[in-house]
Design an enzyme around this catalytic site. Sequence first.
Site, PDB file in Angstrom:
ATOM      1  CG  MET A 200      -9.993 -15.112   0.825  1.00 54.39           C
ATOM      2  SD  MET A 200      -9.143 -13.834   1.748  1.00 54.39           S
ATOM      3  CE  MET A 200      -9.913 -12.358   1.188  1.00 54.39           C
TER       4      MET A 200
ATOM      5  CG  LEU B 214     -20.622 -14.234  -2.652  1.00 51.63           C
ATOM      6  CD1 LEU B 214     -19.749 -15.449  -2.778  1.00 51.63           C
ATOM      7  CD2 LEU B 214     -20.438 -13.575  -1.297  1.00 51.63           C
ATOM      8  N   GLY B 215     -21.217 -10.022  -3.841  1.00 53.18           N
ATOM      9  CA  GLY B 215     -20.726  -8.687  -4.172  1.00 53.18           C
ATOM     10  C   GLY B 215     -19.805  -8.175  -3.091  1.00 53.18           C
ATOM     11  CB  SER B 216     -17.762  -5.974  -2.434  1.00 47.80           C
ATOM     12  OG  SER B 216     -17.426  -4.633  -2.266  1.00 47.80           O
ATOM     13  CB  SER B 217     -19.233  -3.351   2.071  1.00 52.27           C
ATOM     14  OG  SER B 217     -17.836  -3.220   2.001  1.00 52.27           O
ATOM     15  CB  CYS B 218     -17.176  -1.072  -2.682  1.00 57.25           C
ATOM     16  SG  CYS B 218     -17.323  -2.083  -4.150  1.00 57.25           S
TER      17      CYS B 218
ATOM     18  CE1 TYR C 180     -15.233  -6.479  -7.649  1.00 58.77           C
ATOM     19  CE2 TYR C 180     -16.048  -5.297  -5.730  1.00 58.77           C
ATOM     20  CZ  TYR C 180     -15.698  -6.481  -6.346  1.00 58.77           C
ATOM     21  OH  TYR C 180     -15.837  -7.664  -5.673  1.00 58.77           O
TER      22      TYR C 180
ATOM     23  CE  LYS D  89     -18.516  -8.405  -7.626  1.00 58.20           C
ATOM     24  NZ  LYS D  89     -18.768  -9.832  -7.840  1.00 58.20           N
TER      25      LYS D  89
ATOM     26  CG  ASN E  69     -13.406  -4.252   4.708  1.00 59.97           C
ATOM     27  OD1 ASN E  69     -13.262  -3.885   3.549  1.00 59.97           O
ATOM     28  ND2 ASN E  69     -13.873  -3.450   5.657  1.00 59.97           N
TER      29      ASN E  69
ATOM     30  CG  HIS F  45      -8.405  -4.893   0.818  1.00 59.06           C
ATOM     31  ND1 HIS F  45      -9.051  -3.703   0.625  1.00 59.06           N
ATOM     32  CD2 HIS F  45      -8.697  -5.655  -0.255  1.00 59.06           C
ATOM     33  CE1 HIS F  45      -9.711  -3.737  -0.511  1.00 59.06           C
ATOM     34  NE2 HIS F  45      -9.520  -4.918  -1.076  1.00 59.06           N
TER      35      HIS F  45
ATOM     36  CE  LYS G 167       2.607  -1.535   5.429  1.00 61.56           C
ATOM     37  NZ  LYS G 167       1.920  -0.249   5.676  1.00 61.56           N
TER      38      LYS G 167
ATOM     39  NE  ARG H 155     -11.931   1.183   5.878  1.00 59.53           N
ATOM     40  CZ  ARG H 155     -11.966   2.502   6.059  1.00 59.53           C
ATOM     41  NH1 ARG H 155     -12.608   3.002   7.100  1.00 59.53           N
ATOM     42  NH2 ARG H 155     -11.389   3.320   5.209  1.00 59.53           N
TER      43      ARG H 155
HETATM   44  P1  GDP Z   1     -10.684   0.566   2.458  1.00 61.07           P
HETATM   45  O1  GDP Z   1     -11.448  -0.122   3.539  1.00 61.07           O
HETATM   46  O2  GDP Z   1     -11.384   0.563   1.143  1.00 61.07           O
HETATM   47  O3  GDP Z   1     -10.250   1.949   2.881  1.00 61.07           O
HETATM   48  O4  GDP Z   1      -9.378  -0.309   2.159  1.00 61.07           O
HETATM   49  P2  GDP Z   1      -8.036  -0.733   2.902  1.00 61.07           P
HETATM   50  O5  GDP Z   1      -8.241  -2.061   3.551  1.00 61.07           O
HETATM   51  O6  GDP Z   1      -6.966  -0.669   1.869  1.00 61.07           O
HETATM   52  O7  GDP Z   1      -7.707   0.362   4.013  1.00 61.07           O
HETATM   53  C1  GDP Z   1      -8.403   0.453   5.235  1.00 61.07           C
HETATM   54  C2  GDP Z   1      -7.725   1.456   6.174  1.00 61.07           C
HETATM   55  O8  GDP Z   1      -6.488   0.926   6.631  1.00 61.07           O
HETATM   56  C3  GDP Z   1      -7.390   2.817   5.523  1.00 61.07           C
HETATM   57  O9  GDP Z   1      -7.644   3.838   6.472  1.00 61.07           O
HETATM   58  C4  GDP Z   1      -5.887   2.693   5.274  1.00 61.07           C
HETATM   59  O10 GDP Z   1      -5.227   3.946   5.236  1.00 61.07           O
HETATM   60  C5  GDP Z   1      -5.481   1.902   6.520  1.00 61.07           C
HETATM   61  N1  GDP Z   1      -4.162   1.267   6.403  1.00 61.07           N
HETATM   62  C6  GDP Z   1      -3.166   1.383   7.331  1.00 61.07           C
HETATM   63  N2  GDP Z   1      -2.074   0.728   6.914  1.00 61.07           N
HETATM   64  C7  GDP Z   1      -2.369   0.178   5.712  1.00 61.07           C
HETATM   65  C8  GDP Z   1      -1.622  -0.609   4.791  1.00 61.07           C
HETATM   66  O11 GDP Z   1      -0.457  -0.915   4.979  1.00 61.07           O
HETATM   67  N3  GDP Z   1      -2.258  -1.016   3.662  1.00 61.07           N
HETATM   68  C9  GDP Z   1      -3.579  -0.683   3.422  1.00 61.07           C
HETATM   69  N4  GDP Z   1      -4.160  -1.138   2.288  1.00 61.07           N
HETATM   70  N5  GDP Z   1      -4.288   0.086   4.266  1.00 61.07           N
HETATM   71  C10 GDP Z   1      -3.703   0.506   5.400  1.00 61.07           C
END
Ligand code: GDP
Length: 323
Positions: free
Chosen positions: A21, A111-115, A142, A146, A171, A185, A193, A215
């Site tokens: 990506m 390139l890395g990531s915020s994690c 991971y 990084k 993100n 993510h 959805k 986020r």
């Molecule tokens: P994070 O930033 O490492 O926690 O990664 P995610 O992008 O997977 O999740 C971010 C937030 O979105 C978390 O609080 C999840 O619970 C919420 N979330 C809500 N619906 C979804 C979904 O359908 N998929 C994912 N991956 N996260 C969701």
Amino acid sequence: MPDAIYDLSGKRVWVAGHRGMVGSAIVRRLAQENCTVLTVDRREVDLTRQDQVESWLDKTRPDAIFLAAAKVGGILANDSYPADFLYDNMMMEANIIHGAHVVGVEKLLFLGSSCIYPKFANQPIVEEALLTGTLEPTNEWYAIAKIAGIKLCQAYRKQHGRDFISAMPTNVYGPGDNFDLKSSHVVPALLRKAHDARMSGSRSVTVWGTGTPRREFIHVDDCADACVHLMKVYSDAVHVNIGSGSDVTILELTELVCKVVGFEGNIVHDLSKPDGTPRKLMSAERLRGLGWYPRISLEDGLADAYQAFLDGNYAERVQGTAA
Ligand code: GDP
């Protein structure tokens, strides 16, 4: 804006991880520069094999490298394949960074990531928070790889005077994203959805957790633009955060996604799913100080990501890109 210290004009630039990506967005962005973009398919060069990387570098002699190749995935993939995440990522970055030194590459951006940051770092997270606390255990494999990549760039700068820099995006979402609900993510998951709910005439869309976590998101084209900017203007050991500078709650994000997709039903919460960390916002001050600001609003970016999904421009698997 600071004076450009590295001019890409006329340069041969290798984008490692060009099918991912972020890598593919960097290739798109480099079309605006007067440079030659080099890419290589993974069937031709396995980046985890030192001999293959070194002979590719020896043969092609790039002037600059964007190191966007990585094994990435969501929480489930990270937890299920810790050896792959640690080994593959360490090998790729070690091979490319060392190989770049051997052939005398002028500039490299890793390139890395915020994690990479400690789980309980103060928010907004400044670059100096690195290695000040314990990592989030689910993605430490991971993250460790990084962090090693950042340190490699610093080590080659310190020992050999190499102009190797690192950038840590927040993100990222957009065209080329992973829309597989098990490993994606939150942005692609919600887009998918809401789309499925609209198409099937469902009355509701289900969000994991309470919707209260906050986020930060950045469109991949903004991220690529920031990478090119850093390549031109930045030369220092400290890595640089790439963020939008603001965050939203997951509920606010869901409402925007529903608007973009045209889904008008209800939002319901699946409280059996985890919220994860309550807030993850990186400080954007260092990047702002270098004269870069994001251009794509979250709503416009989501519309673009949704269009890419409708066009079939996405991956349904763990793939090679920094995230
Ligand atoms: P994070 O930033 O490492 O926690 O990664 P995610 O992008 O997977 O999740 C971010 C937030 O979105 C978390 O609080 C999840 O619970 C919420 N979330 C809500 N619906 C979804 C979904 O359908 N998929 C994912 N991956 N996260 C969701």
